[in-house]
Design a protein around this motif. Structure first.
Motif, PDB file in Angstrom:
ATOM      1  N   LEU A 111     -29.387  50.976  39.587  1.00  0.00           N
ATOM      2  CA  LEU A 111     -29.448  49.190  39.359  1.00  0.00           C
ATOM      3  C   LEU A 111     -28.467  48.465  38.223  1.00  0.00           C
ATOM      4  O   LEU A 111     -28.438  47.034  38.389  1.00  0.00           O
ATOM      5  N   LYS A 112     -29.050  48.562  37.218  1.00  0.00           N
ATOM      6  CA  LYS A 112     -28.629  47.828  36.492  1.00  0.00           C
ATOM      7  C   LYS A 112     -27.046  48.699  36.083  1.00  0.00           C
ATOM      8  O   LYS A 112     -26.947  48.036  34.628  1.00  0.00           O
ATOM      9  N   LYS A 113     -26.263  49.867  36.814  1.00  0.00           N
ATOM     10  CA  LYS A 113     -25.248  49.804  36.178  1.00  0.00           C
ATOM     11  C   LYS A 113     -24.697  49.326  37.318  1.00  0.00           C
ATOM     12  O   LYS A 113     -24.179  50.368  38.095  1.00  0.00           O
ATOM     13  N   ARG A 114     -24.119  48.374  37.307  1.00  0.00           N
ATOM     14  CA  ARG A 114     -24.171  47.818  38.867  1.00  0.00           C
ATOM     15  C   ARG A 114     -22.684  47.949  39.499  1.00  0.00           C
ATOM     16  O   ARG A 114     -22.088  48.734  40.268  1.00  0.00           O
ATOM     17  N   MET A 115     -21.643  47.732  38.142  1.00  0.00           N
ATOM     18  CA  MET A 115     -20.337  47.857  37.784  1.00  0.00           C
ATOM     19  C   MET A 115     -19.934  49.544  38.561  1.00  0.00           C
ATOM     20  O   MET A 115     -18.995  49.467  39.216  1.00  0.00           O
ATOM     21  N   GLU A 116     -20.644  50.027  37.422  1.00  0.00           N
ATOM     22  CA  GLU A 116     -20.163  51.753  37.483  1.00  0.00           C
ATOM     23  C   GLU A 116     -21.002  52.270  39.598  1.00  0.00           C
ATOM     24  O   GLU A 116     -20.380  52.932  39.797  1.00  0.00           O
ATOM     25  N   THR A 117     -21.781  51.657  40.211  1.00  0.00           N
ATOM     26  CA  THR A 117     -22.155  52.158  41.272  1.00  0.00           C
ATOM     27  C   THR A 117     -21.112  51.331  42.531  1.00  0.00           C
ATOM     28  O   THR A 117     -21.260  51.906  43.222  1.00  0.00           O
ATOM     29  N   LEU A 118     -20.973  50.284  41.969  1.00  0.00           N
ATOM     30  CA  LEU A 118     -19.657  49.796  42.837  1.00  0.00           C
ATOM     31  C   LEU A 118     -18.487  50.603  43.779  1.00  0.00           C
ATOM     32  O   LEU A 118     -17.853  50.706  44.156  1.00  0.00           O
ATOM     33  N   LYS A 119     -17.907  51.256  42.258  1.00  0.00           N
ATOM     34  CA  LYS A 119     -16.629  51.579  42.568  1.00  0.00           C
ATOM     35  C   LYS A 119     -17.072  53.321  43.565  1.00  0.00           C
ATOM     36  O   LYS A 119     -16.379  53.701  44.167  1.00  0.00           O
ATOM     37  N   LEU A 120     -18.430  53.694  43.593  1.00  0.00           N
ATOM     38  CA  LEU A 120     -18.254  54.318  44.499  1.00  0.00           C
ATOM     39  C   LEU A 120     -18.383  53.963  46.179  1.00  0.00           C
ATOM     40  O   LEU A 120     -18.613  55.148  47.212  1.00  0.00           O
ATOM     41  N   ALA A 121     -18.246  52.592  46.133  1.00  0.00           N
ATOM     42  CA  ALA A 121     -18.235  51.827  47.613  1.00  0.00           C
ATOM     43  C   ALA A 121     -17.101  53.125  48.221  1.00  0.00           C
ATOM     44  O   ALA A 121     -17.179  52.583  49.394  1.00  0.00           O
ATOM     45  N   ILE A 122     -15.864  53.047  47.834  1.00  0.00           N
ATOM     46  CA  ILE A 122     -14.474  52.757  48.534  1.00  0.00           C
ATOM     47  C   ILE A 122     -14.726  54.383  48.539  1.00  0.00           C
ATOM     48  O   ILE A 122     -14.565  54.718  49.990  1.00  0.00           O
ATOM     49  N   PRO A 123     -14.837  55.569  47.979  1.00  0.00           N
ATOM     50  CA  PRO A 123     -15.124  57.025  48.308  1.00  0.00           C
ATOM     51  C   PRO A 123     -16.418  57.089  49.595  1.00  0.00           C
ATOM     52  O   PRO A 123     -16.006  58.010  49.945  1.00  0.00           O
ATOM     53  N   SER A 124     -17.664  56.108  49.032  1.00  0.00           N
ATOM     54  CA  SER A 124     -18.520  56.692  50.238  1.00  0.00           C
ATOM     55  C   SER A 124     -17.825  56.111  51.847  1.00  0.00           C
ATOM     56  O   SER A 124     -17.939  56.940  52.749  1.00  0.00           O
ATOM     57  N   GLY A 125     -17.436  54.906  51.669  1.00  0.00           N
ATOM     58  CA  GLY A 125     -16.764  54.575  53.058  1.00  0.00           C
ATOM     59  C   GLY A 125     -15.739  55.225  54.153  1.00  0.00           C
ATOM     60  O   GLY A 125     -16.113  55.550  54.519  1.00  0.00           O
ATOM     61  N   ILE A 126     -15.288  56.021  52.708  1.00  0.00           N
ATOM     62  CA  ILE A 126     -14.472  56.623  53.105  1.00  0.00           C
ATOM     63  C   ILE A 126     -15.060  58.247  53.973  1.00  0.00           C
ATOM     64  O   ILE A 126     -14.231  58.395  55.087  1.00  0.00           O
ATOM     65  N   TYR A 127     -15.846  59.015  53.014  1.00  0.00           N
ATOM     66  CA  TYR A 127     -16.604  59.668  53.332  1.00  0.00           C
ATOM     67  C   TYR A 127     -17.006  59.527  54.677  1.00  0.00           C
ATOM     68  O   TYR A 127     -17.275  60.202  55.798  1.00  0.00           O
ATOM     69  N   THR A 128     -17.659  58.356  55.062  1.00  0.00           N
ATOM     70  CA  THR A 128     -18.290  58.152  56.004  1.00  0.00           C
ATOM     71  C   THR A 128     -17.236  57.991  57.298  1.00  0.00           C
ATOM     72  O   THR A 128     -17.726  58.530  58.276  1.00  0.00           O
TER      73      THR A 128
END
Length: 353
Positions: A105-122
């Protein structure tokens, strides 16, 4: 996402990138190594075969939705990783809450970085269901080894990694082997062959796109892990959260009407739940044993899995009639797998668990 595996997992995806992989203990006993080999072979083969079987099993009602299976697998993987983080912090609810709050929650930018690989994995996991709906398990297994090639190329271009002469040679052998496996063969039933040509092409294209997505997402994920000190389990929770969102979006966009009519669990049976569990937990199981498995051992696991898939597809599923060209291509792929890991090169597919 679907074949974690993890699903990743549908395949024995290596859950640890080369940069964060635990070192193989120098004193690991032969028993542990052989146990690791058995687990790797069992996980790789069982997921592919059960997924193929579940997509071709005749039934009276509607077939289960692949998009739904991807969503449930992501949910199971998130829950499992949360439990592992909980265990790592001495089963303290307060510590678990603190870790998840601080790292997600507090490291939002670090978390958002994983949106790209996550979408690709899906996308990749949904494609693997499409592939195994249209290809026999043996052809899928061999063709999917092209992920070694795509991962290597992305590693060179994105991470500046250098490959040895043996590894470049192995990639050439790999391409030749996969080309032979896909080589059209004579058929005694040309009408049947013509009818299946469209689905065969859909299966091959799905595997190829999945190989490229696997290579890019795996290397991207490795690059992120190199730049942070977060736990692999926390990273997998972050990936899973995005994967769950993307999976739900895909399910309602492509299967929304069917979900409204019969629910997201339509067509589920024991085999379906087995596929979902293998997909969700397969990569995590590998994570538990991979520290005892070196590159040669993983090469053995891949080879044995391909052989088992071929035998079971022929004798049990009865959806595969191997030719001499297929066997030659398979042999080349197996040789390439061993040769790629000969000098301890980068992991064939650095991906999430």
């Amino acid at each position: 996402m679907a074949v974690s595996e993890h699903p990743d997992s549908v395949t024995s995806e290596d859950p640890f990138p080369a940069a964060v992989k635990p070192r193989c203990p120098a004193m690991a006993s032969p028993q542990l190594k052989y146990l690791s080999l058995g687990v790797l072979v069992l996980q790789t083969t069982s997921l592919v075969l059960t997924m193929r079987y579940s997509r071709t099993l005749p039934g009276d009602g509607p077939r289960y939705l692949a998009s739904s299976a991807v969503v449930i697998a992501e949910l199971l993987k998130i829950l499992t990783c949360v439990l592992l983080v909980f265990k790592d912090h001495s089963y303290s609810v307060r510590a678990l809450n603190s870790v998840l709050t601080e790292e997600i929650l507090k490291k939002r930018m670090e978390t958002l970085k994983l949106a790209i690989p996550s979408g690709i994995y899906t996308l990749q996991n949904n494609l693997l269901y499409v592939a195994l709906s249209n290809l026999d398990a043996a052809t899928y297994q061999v063709t999917y080894q092209l992920k070694i090639l795509t991962t290597a190329l992305f590693s060179v271009s994105m991470l500046g990694r250098r490959l040895s002469v043996y590894q470049w040679l192995s990639l050439l052998i790999l391409m030749a082997g996969v080309a032979l496996v896909q080589w059209p063969s004579e058929s005694s039933a040309p009408d049947q062959k013509q009818l299946s040509a469209g689905s065969q092409l859909a299966g091959v294209v799905s595997v190829l796109v999945a190989c490229f997505s696997s290579g890019f997402a795996g290397v991207y994920f490795e690059k992120i892990l190199k730049e942070s000190k977060q736990s692999v389990w926390v990273r997998n929770i972050q990936l899973g959260l995005f994967g769950l969102v993307f999976g739900l979006m895909g399910m309602f966009v492509y299967d929304g009407e069917r979900v409204k009519e019969s629910g997201m669990f339509q067509g589920y049976n024991k085999i379906t739940w087995m596929v979902v569990a293998l997909q969700a937990l397969g990569g995590l199981v590998i994570a538990a044993v991979i520290k005892y498995a070196d590159n040669i051992l993983k090469g053995f696991a891949t080879s044995l899995s391909i052989i088992l898939s071929t035998v079971i597809s022929y004798f049990w599923l009865e959806d595969f009639d191997p030719t001499s060209v297929f066997f030659l291509g398979t042999l080349l792929v197996i040789v390439a797998t061993f040769l790629y890991g000969y000098e301890g090169g980068p992991s064939p597919n650095p991906s999430r668990a």
